[in-house]
Motif scaffolding. Sequence first.
Motif, PDB file in Angstrom:
ATOM      1  N   PHE A  71       0.833  -1.202   0.000  1.00 25.26           N
ATOM      2  CA  PHE A  71       0.000   0.000   0.000  1.00 25.26           C
ATOM      3  C   PHE A  71       0.870   1.255   0.000  1.00 25.26           C
ATOM      4  O   PHE A  71       0.646   2.184  -0.778  1.00 25.26           O
ATOM      5  CB  PHE A  71      -0.941  -0.010   1.210  1.00 25.26           C
ATOM      6  CG  PHE A  71      -1.771   1.232   1.357  1.00 25.26           C
ATOM      7  CD1 PHE A  71      -2.741   1.558   0.413  1.00 25.26           C
ATOM      8  CD2 PHE A  71      -1.586   2.083   2.428  1.00 25.26           C
ATOM      9  CE1 PHE A  71      -3.511   2.707   0.538  1.00 25.26           C
ATOM     10  CE2 PHE A  71      -2.356   3.229   2.580  1.00 25.26           C
ATOM     11  CZ  PHE A  71      -3.317   3.538   1.625  1.00 25.26           C
ATOM     12  N   SER A  72       1.874   1.261   0.848  1.00 26.26           N
ATOM     13  CA  SER A  72       2.785   2.403   0.939  1.00 26.26           C
ATOM     14  C   SER A  72       3.470   2.656  -0.398  1.00 26.26           C
ATOM     15  O   SER A  72       3.571   3.797  -0.851  1.00 26.26           O
ATOM     16  CB  SER A  72       3.820   2.161   2.035  1.00 26.26           C
ATOM     17  OG  SER A  72       4.654   3.275   2.213  1.00 26.26           O
ATOM     18  N   ASP A  73       3.932   1.572  -1.036  1.00 29.34           N
ATOM     19  CA  ASP A  73       4.580   1.707  -2.344  1.00 29.34           C
ATOM     20  C   ASP A  73       3.613   2.255  -3.399  1.00 29.34           C
ATOM     21  O   ASP A  73       3.988   3.074  -4.236  1.00 29.34           O
ATOM     22  CB  ASP A  73       5.144   0.369  -2.816  1.00 29.34           C
ATOM     23  CG  ASP A  73       6.336  -0.097  -1.998  1.00 29.34           C
ATOM     24  OD1 ASP A  73       6.922   0.726  -1.257  1.00 29.34           O
ATOM     25  OD2 ASP A  73       6.672  -1.298  -2.078  1.00 29.34           O
ATOM     26  N   ARG A  74       2.375   1.786  -3.353  1.00 29.59           N
ATOM     27  CA  ARG A  74       1.399   2.209  -4.354  1.00 29.59           C
ATOM     28  C   ARG A  74       1.000   3.677  -4.208  1.00 29.59           C
ATOM     29  O   ARG A  74       0.798   4.360  -5.205  1.00 29.59           O
ATOM     30  CB  ARG A  74       0.137   1.344  -4.291  1.00 29.59           C
ATOM     31  CG  ARG A  74       0.317  -0.028  -4.885  1.00 29.59           C
ATOM     32  CD  ARG A  74      -1.016  -0.713  -4.986  1.00 29.59           C
ATOM     33  NE  ARG A  74      -0.897  -2.062  -5.491  1.00 29.59           N
ATOM     34  CZ  ARG A  74      -1.935  -2.796  -5.845  1.00 29.59           C
ATOM     35  NH1 ARG A  74      -3.164  -2.316  -5.724  1.00 29.59           N
ATOM     36  NH2 ARG A  74      -1.763  -4.011  -6.291  1.00 29.59           N
ATOM     37  N   ILE A  75       0.859   4.147  -2.964  1.00 27.27           N
ATOM     38  CA  ILE A  75       0.428   5.543  -2.814  1.00 27.27           C
ATOM     39  C   ILE A  75       1.595   6.513  -2.883  1.00 27.27           C
ATOM     40  O   ILE A  75       1.422   7.664  -3.258  1.00 27.27           O
ATOM     41  CB  ILE A  75      -0.397   5.796  -1.532  1.00 27.27           C
ATOM     42  CG1 ILE A  75       0.405   5.515  -0.261  1.00 27.27           C
ATOM     43  CG2 ILE A  75      -1.691   5.043  -1.563  1.00 27.27           C
ATOM     44  CD1 ILE A  75      -0.275   5.956   1.012  1.00 27.27           C
ATOM     45  N   GLY A  76       2.780   6.037  -2.520  1.00 28.41           N
ATOM     46  CA  GLY A  76       3.940   6.918  -2.553  1.00 28.41           C
ATOM     47  C   GLY A  76       3.759   8.114  -1.644  1.00 28.41           C
ATOM     48  O   GLY A  76       3.023   8.082  -0.671  1.00 28.41           O
ATOM     49  N   LEU A  77       4.403   9.203  -2.005  1.00 23.37           N
ATOM     50  CA  LEU A  77       4.322  10.443  -1.242  1.00 23.37           C
ATOM     51  C   LEU A  77       3.298  11.370  -1.866  1.00 23.37           C
ATOM     52  O   LEU A  77       3.028  11.270  -3.068  1.00 23.37           O
ATOM     53  CB  LEU A  77       5.688  11.129  -1.213  1.00 23.37           C
ATOM     54  CG  LEU A  77       6.824  10.333  -0.575  1.00 23.37           C
ATOM     55  CD1 LEU A  77       8.141  11.070  -0.755  1.00 23.37           C
ATOM     56  CD2 LEU A  77       6.543  10.089   0.896  1.00 23.37           C
ATOM     57  N   ASP A  85      -6.446  16.446   1.561  1.00 21.64           N
ATOM     58  CA  ASP A  85      -7.697  15.745   1.257  1.00 21.64           C
ATOM     59  C   ASP A  85      -7.578  14.920  -0.026  1.00 21.64           C
ATOM     60  O   ASP A  85      -8.092  13.799  -0.095  1.00 21.64           O
ATOM     61  CB  ASP A  85      -8.859  16.730   1.127  1.00 21.64           C
ATOM     62  CG  ASP A  85      -9.286  17.311   2.470  1.00 21.64           C
ATOM     63  OD1 ASP A  85      -8.952  16.725   3.515  1.00 21.64           O
ATOM     64  OD2 ASP A  85      -9.964  18.360   2.471  1.00 21.64           O
ATOM     65  N   GLU A  86      -6.908  15.462  -1.026  1.00 24.80           N
ATOM     66  CA  GLU A  86      -6.720  14.729  -2.281  1.00 24.80           C
ATOM     67  C   GLU A  86      -5.838  13.500  -2.062  1.00 24.80           C
ATOM     68  O   GLU A  86      -6.094  12.432  -2.618  1.00 24.80           O
ATOM     69  CB  GLU A  86      -6.105  15.638  -3.346  1.00 24.80           C
ATOM     70  CG  GLU A  86      -7.054  16.717  -3.838  1.00 24.80           C
ATOM     71  CD  GLU A  86      -6.383  17.775  -4.694  1.00 24.80           C
ATOM     72  OE1 GLU A  86      -7.095  18.409  -5.485  1.00 24.80           O
ATOM     73  OE2 GLU A  86      -5.151  17.993  -4.558  1.00 24.80           O
ATOM     74  N   VAL A  88      -5.499  11.834   0.776  1.00 23.55           N
ATOM     75  CA  VAL A  88      -6.304  10.863   1.531  1.00 23.55           C
ATOM     76  C   VAL A  88      -7.295  10.170   0.608  1.00 23.55           C
ATOM     77  O   VAL A  88      -7.476   8.946   0.665  1.00 23.55           O
ATOM     78  CB  VAL A  88      -7.020  11.544   2.719  1.00 23.55           C
ATOM     79  CG1 VAL A  88      -8.051  10.619   3.343  1.00 23.55           C
ATOM     80  CG2 VAL A  88      -6.002  11.999   3.764  1.00 23.55           C
ATOM     81  N   GLU A  89      -7.926  10.928  -0.277  1.00 24.27           N
ATOM     82  CA  GLU A  89      -8.876  10.340  -1.225  1.00 24.27           C
ATOM     83  C   GLU A  89      -8.176   9.341  -2.155  1.00 24.27           C
ATOM     84  O   GLU A  89      -8.682   8.246  -2.406  1.00 24.27           O
ATOM     85  CB  GLU A  89      -9.561  11.434  -2.045  1.00 24.27           C
ATOM     86  CG  GLU A  89     -10.630  10.894  -2.972  1.00 24.27           C
ATOM     87  CD  GLU A  89     -11.371  11.995  -3.713  1.00 24.27           C
ATOM     88  OE1 GLU A  89     -11.933  11.686  -4.779  1.00 24.27           O
ATOM     89  OE2 GLU A  89     -11.393  13.139  -3.236  1.00 24.27           O
ATOM     90  N   ARG A  90      -7.007   9.729  -2.644  1.00 23.09           N
ATOM     91  CA  ARG A  90      -6.241   8.825  -3.523  1.00 23.09           C
ATOM     92  C   ARG A  90      -5.838   7.567  -2.761  1.00 23.09           C
ATOM     93  O   ARG A  90      -5.967   6.445  -3.259  1.00 23.09           O
ATOM     94  CB  ARG A  90      -5.003   9.545  -4.063  1.00 23.09           C
ATOM     95  CG  ARG A  90      -4.192   8.726  -5.045  1.00 23.09           C
ATOM     96  CD  ARG A  90      -3.143   9.560  -5.757  1.00 23.09           C
ATOM     97  NE  ARG A  90      -2.188  10.216  -4.886  1.00 23.09           N
ATOM     98  CZ  ARG A  90      -1.098   9.629  -4.369  1.00 23.09           C
ATOM     99  NH1 ARG A  90      -0.847   8.355  -4.636  1.00 23.09           N
ATOM    100  NH2 ARG A  90      -0.268  10.315  -3.601  1.00 23.09           N
ATOM    101  N   GLY A  91      -5.390   7.743  -1.523  1.00 19.32           N
ATOM    102  CA  GLY A  91      -5.019   6.601  -0.699  1.00 19.32           C
ATOM    103  C   GLY A  91      -6.204   5.685  -0.423  1.00 19.32           C
ATOM    104  O   GLY A  91      -6.085   4.465  -0.457  1.00 19.32           O
ATOM    105  N   SER A  92      -7.361   6.288  -0.182  1.00 20.83           N
ATOM    106  CA  SER A  92      -8.582   5.502   0.045  1.00 20.83           C
ATOM    107  C   SER A  92      -8.950   4.682  -1.183  1.00 20.83           C
ATOM    108  O   SER A  92      -9.346   3.523  -1.072  1.00 20.83           O
ATOM    109  CB  SER A  92      -9.747   6.422   0.414  1.00 20.83           C
ATOM    110  OG  SER A  92      -9.514   7.062   1.636  1.00 20.83           O
ATOM    111  N   ASP A  93      -8.820   5.294  -2.362  1.00 17.47           N
ATOM    112  CA  ASP A  93      -9.112   4.576  -3.606  1.00 17.47           C
ATOM    113  C   ASP A  93      -8.171   3.391  -3.798  1.00 17.47           C
ATOM    114  O   ASP A  93      -8.603   2.299  -4.175  1.00 17.47           O
ATOM    115  CB  ASP A  93      -9.016   5.515  -4.815  1.00 17.47           C
ATOM    116  CG  ASP A  93     -10.139   6.536  -4.870  1.00 17.47           C
ATOM    117  OD1 ASP A  93     -11.167   6.348  -4.183  1.00 17.47           O
ATOM    118  OD2 ASP A  93      -9.983   7.531  -5.610  1.00 17.47           O
TER     119      ASP A  93
END
Length: 107
Positions: A71-77, A85-86, A88-93
């Motif tokens: 998950f960490s690799d996929r969302i990156g920084l 908010d964007e 968090v939304e991207r991370g939620s997706d």
Amino acid sequence: MSSFKEFMDEAEESPTKALPSSNMSLSAIQTSLTSAVSNLLTPFSVPSDKKQEFSEEVSSLVQDEAFISEFSDRIGLPSEIETEDEFVERGSDVLRKMLYDRFGIKG
């Protein structure tokens, strides 16, 4: 902190301490997640023990080292132009897609 994985590693060191920018601890979030998943399953005709088992499996999965790393690799920084908010939304997706894949849910 440079990644979500590092954030989680730090949070796991003090599971009863409130997380940064939150008034909830990791253990409180885990309990809340288990309850939320169980409530989502209420309309379905599934035995309560199976609902509880599934809820606990989801809660455990999101603490799994390999899952957290992926998950960490996929969302990156967060990008420089991305708001909190964007991000968090991207991370939620991303998390939703990972859970759907893991449990064979078509979304």
